[in-house]
Scaffold this active site. Structure first.
Site, short mmCIF file in Angstrom:
data_model
loop_
_atom_site.label_atom_id
_atom_site.label_comp_id
_atom_site.label_asym_id
_atom_site.label_seq_id
_atom_site.Cartn_x
_atom_site.Cartn_y
_atom_site.Cartn_z
N ASP A 99 74.67 -10.16 -10.94
CA ASP A 99 74.36 -11.51 -10.46
C ASP A 99 73.07 -12.04 -11.08
O ASP A 99 72.10 -11.30 -11.26
CB ASP A 99 74.20 -11.51 -8.94
CG ASP A 99 75.47 -11.08 -8.22
OD1 ASP A 99 76.53 -11.04 -8.87
OD2 ASP A 99 75.39 -10.77 -7.02
N LYS A 137 65.73 -18.74 1.46
CA LYS A 137 66.54 -18.41 0.28
C LYS A 137 67.52 -19.51 -0.10
O LYS A 137 67.59 -19.92 -1.26
CB LYS A 137 67.30 -17.10 0.52
CG LYS A 137 68.18 -16.70 -0.67
CD LYS A 137 68.90 -15.38 -0.44
CE LYS A 137 69.78 -15.05 -1.64
NZ LYS A 137 70.52 -13.78 -1.46
N ASP A 197 77.68 -17.63 -11.24
CA ASP A 197 76.56 -16.87 -11.80
C ASP A 197 76.67 -15.39 -11.43
O ASP A 197 75.67 -14.68 -11.45
CB ASP A 197 75.22 -17.43 -11.33
CG ASP A 197 75.04 -17.35 -9.82
OD1 ASP A 197 76.04 -17.11 -9.11
OD2 ASP A 197 73.91 -17.52 -9.34
#
Length: 593
Positions: free
Chosen positions: A294, A369, A526
């Site tokens: 990732d 986050k 991603d």
């Protein structure tokens, strides 16, 4: 099942029988015209990437599915599965006190909202589980749910030894790839990812065993994924007893796997690792498990590469380090420091002082986050507030809804301020992109560009127009795309859409290169997946392709295309950029990890 048809045009490729299109245009006429008008040769790389993604063969992980079915039959409410029971509806108080009545009405609305959400989630889970049962052992639900027609008996004989299925892919208008089948796929939840695996297995080998352990640690999360690779390996080695117990007795054992952030994927990794380590030849164990690599706050990685800023590049792991740089923790520290300063102020003159005192011990990586992750994709203050509000609700320290709202507003404001401090170069590029979009949209034109792989993109933001259809019984009012662009939406959406088109290009470049190297490949924006034994090769490829992508003059080409398409318009000059050496990415072990 058969793999997807190869793409060769706007409406050629994907499903065998159903109409399918290379892009989900959602009725945008300008985007459809752009795609139909482009030379097919210019789209060759895009078609190759979609064909590669659609040729990956999958199957259901029966061991994990059995665990899911058992938990679901027992009422759910663990491992991320929704509770199969509704929460009780509060009874109306006998009192005539207006405050009590108001509180009851508030509680009633909240209970009904939760129960509606649970009902929706239960329906979704039931659908996913029915899909997995239909795919066992050989029939592709992609075919069944999306309209394939066939005579059952000959297909059953033909499919007797078939144990896999495929996901045809197409693009959204920005160039990000998605499976066409909507219900059970690897872009979905932990439940879906946990019950899916590659249909083809490959021996682990020494490298594969290494990466399988790191993958397990990443899935367990809880801060483990931010350790060095050696630290993650040590974590797994120190928990082998729990891993073996999870694999052998997932329901009635210690259930260590349930503490993982992605429990069903973690359980699948526990089962694979347990099988390998208990075999007479661990390195020869066949693994079907997709191993993920990732990006580290990938949107900011793309901005750091565009801006060539050394500090920003280091913050998002474009530079090698002894352990991963953690931008989320860095922002959390900055948020904590701001709140600490605010908490020392006089509440009489600064109302945020009380909120700061309430929140200062709740600030952590998880709180900020999602906002950090989505900041480069254009998250607004309202969006950031809602993200943080959900995290505060999960913590459960604030029960009053009005206070929770105020706390979320304050935290969102502080988080966005901290982001602006750390990523100034990225902000400058975002501002430049938005300014260019405003110039174009002010002339009632949609922002359009071509990705590095040759995909034409047209932003579909137009004001809707009402269209009346009169019948003998009634008048129907339909909304359809008008001729006037939404200037504000064209401007605010362009920076995130442009970066999405770049991360989509990177993923597709990597997919084709992995195919050429003989690797299995799956991508979730991603997050790049392959067999454990091939992770090192994929890591090399994805870094090389990132460097190749940003060795192109991406922003210069964009500005040139704008000036060519709109010669009468004046665009702002390119923002200043730093001198970061892109080749550093090739040496960074935690760029993707």
């Amino acid at each position: 099942m058969y793999s997807a048809l190869r793409h060769s045009g706007y409406d050629k490729g994907g499903y065998l029988f159903l109409p399918s299109y290379v892009m989900r245009t959602h009725g945008s006429r300008k985007q459809q015209e752009a795609l139909k008008g482009v030379n097919v040769k210019n789209m060759r790389k895009v078609f190759e990437a979609l064909d590669t993604l659609g040729s990956t063969k999958w199957r259901v992980n029966n061991k994990v599915l059995a665990v899911v079915e058992s938990i679901w039959a027992s009422g759910g409410n663990i491992a991320g599965l929704v509770d199969r029971n509704d929460i009780p509806i509060p009874e109306k108080p006998y009192s005539e006190d207006s405050t009590e009545i108001q509180e009851w009405k508030w509680s009633l609305r909240k209970a009904n909202k939760v129960n509606r959400e649970r009902h929706s989630q239960r329906c979704d889970t039931e659908l996913k589980l029915s899909v997995t049962s239909l795919t066992l052992p050989c029939v592709s639900i992609c075919a069944l749910l999306d309209g394939f027609y066939f005579d059952a008996s000959p297909v059953a004989r033909k499919m007797e030894n078939e144990e896999g299925f495929y996901y045809p892919h197409n693009l959204d208008f920005r160039g990000r790839a998605y499976p066409m089948h909507p219900h059970l796929n690897h872009l979905s939840s932990d439940l879906c990812r946990g019950v899916l695996e590659f249909a083809e297995g490959r021996p682990l080998g020494r490298s594969g065993l290494h990466w399988l352990k790191i993958h397990l640690a990443n899935l367990y999360s809880g801060g483990v994924e931010k350790l060095s690779h050696d630290g993650r390996l040590a974590f797994v080695d120190n928990h082998l007893d729990e891993i073996f117990d999870s694999a052998e007795n997932p329901i009635n054992g210690n259930r260590w796997w349930l503490a993982a952030e992605d429990p069903f994927q973690c359980l699948a990794a526990c089962m694979n690792l347990s099988e390998a380590l208990k075999s007479t030849s661990p390195l020869s164990t066949i693994s079907y498990l997709p191993i993920h690599q990732d990006g580290s706050c990938n949107g900011l990685q793309h901005y750091a590469a565009l801006g060539r800023d050394n500090l920003e590049a280091a913050a998002v792991n474009l530079v090698a380090g002894e352990k991963p740089a953690d931008v989320y923790s860095e922002i959390a520290v900055r948020v904590h420091n701001i709140m600490k300063r605010d908490s020392n102020k006089d509440p009489a003159t600064n109302p945020n002082a009380l909120l700061a005192k309430l929140l200062i011990d709740q600030v952590d990586r998880k709180l900020v986050k999602q906002t950090v992750m989505t900041s480069v994709y254009g998250v607004t203050f309202v969006g950031a507030r809602e993200q943080i509000k959900r995290r505060l609700e999960e913590k459960g320290h604030i029960s009053d809804d009005r206070l929770l709202f105020s706390a979320a507003c304050y935290t969102a404001k502080v988080t966005l301020a901290a982001l602006g401090e750390l990523f100034q170069a990225a902000r400058n590029i975002m501002g430049w992109l938005g300014d260019c979009a405003k110039v174009i949209a002010s002339e009632n034109q949609p922002v359009r560009w071509t990705t590095p792989l040759g995909l034409p993109v047209v932003q579909p933001y137009y004001k809707s127009e009402r269209h009346l259809i009169r019948t003998t019984l009634q008048v129907l009012a339909l909304q359809r795309e008008g001729n006037s662009v939404e200037v504000r939406k064209q401007r605010t959406a362009f920076p995130p859409n442009f970066v999405h088109s770049l991360d989509g290009s990177h993923m597709m470049m990597t997919a084709v290169a992995c195919r050429d190297a003989g690797l299995y490949f799956a991508g979730v924006h991603d997050s790049f997946w392959t067999h454990a034994c091939d992770v090192e090769k994929m890591n090399q490829i994805l870094r090389e392709k990132f460097v190749e992508l940003y060795s192109m003059p991406v922003l210069e080409n964009l500005l040139e295309s704008f000036e060519t398409s709109y010669p009468s318009l004046v665009f702002p000059p390119l923002p200043e950029r730093g001198n970061f050496d892109l080749l550093e990415v090739l040496k960074s072990p935690y760029f993707f990890n």
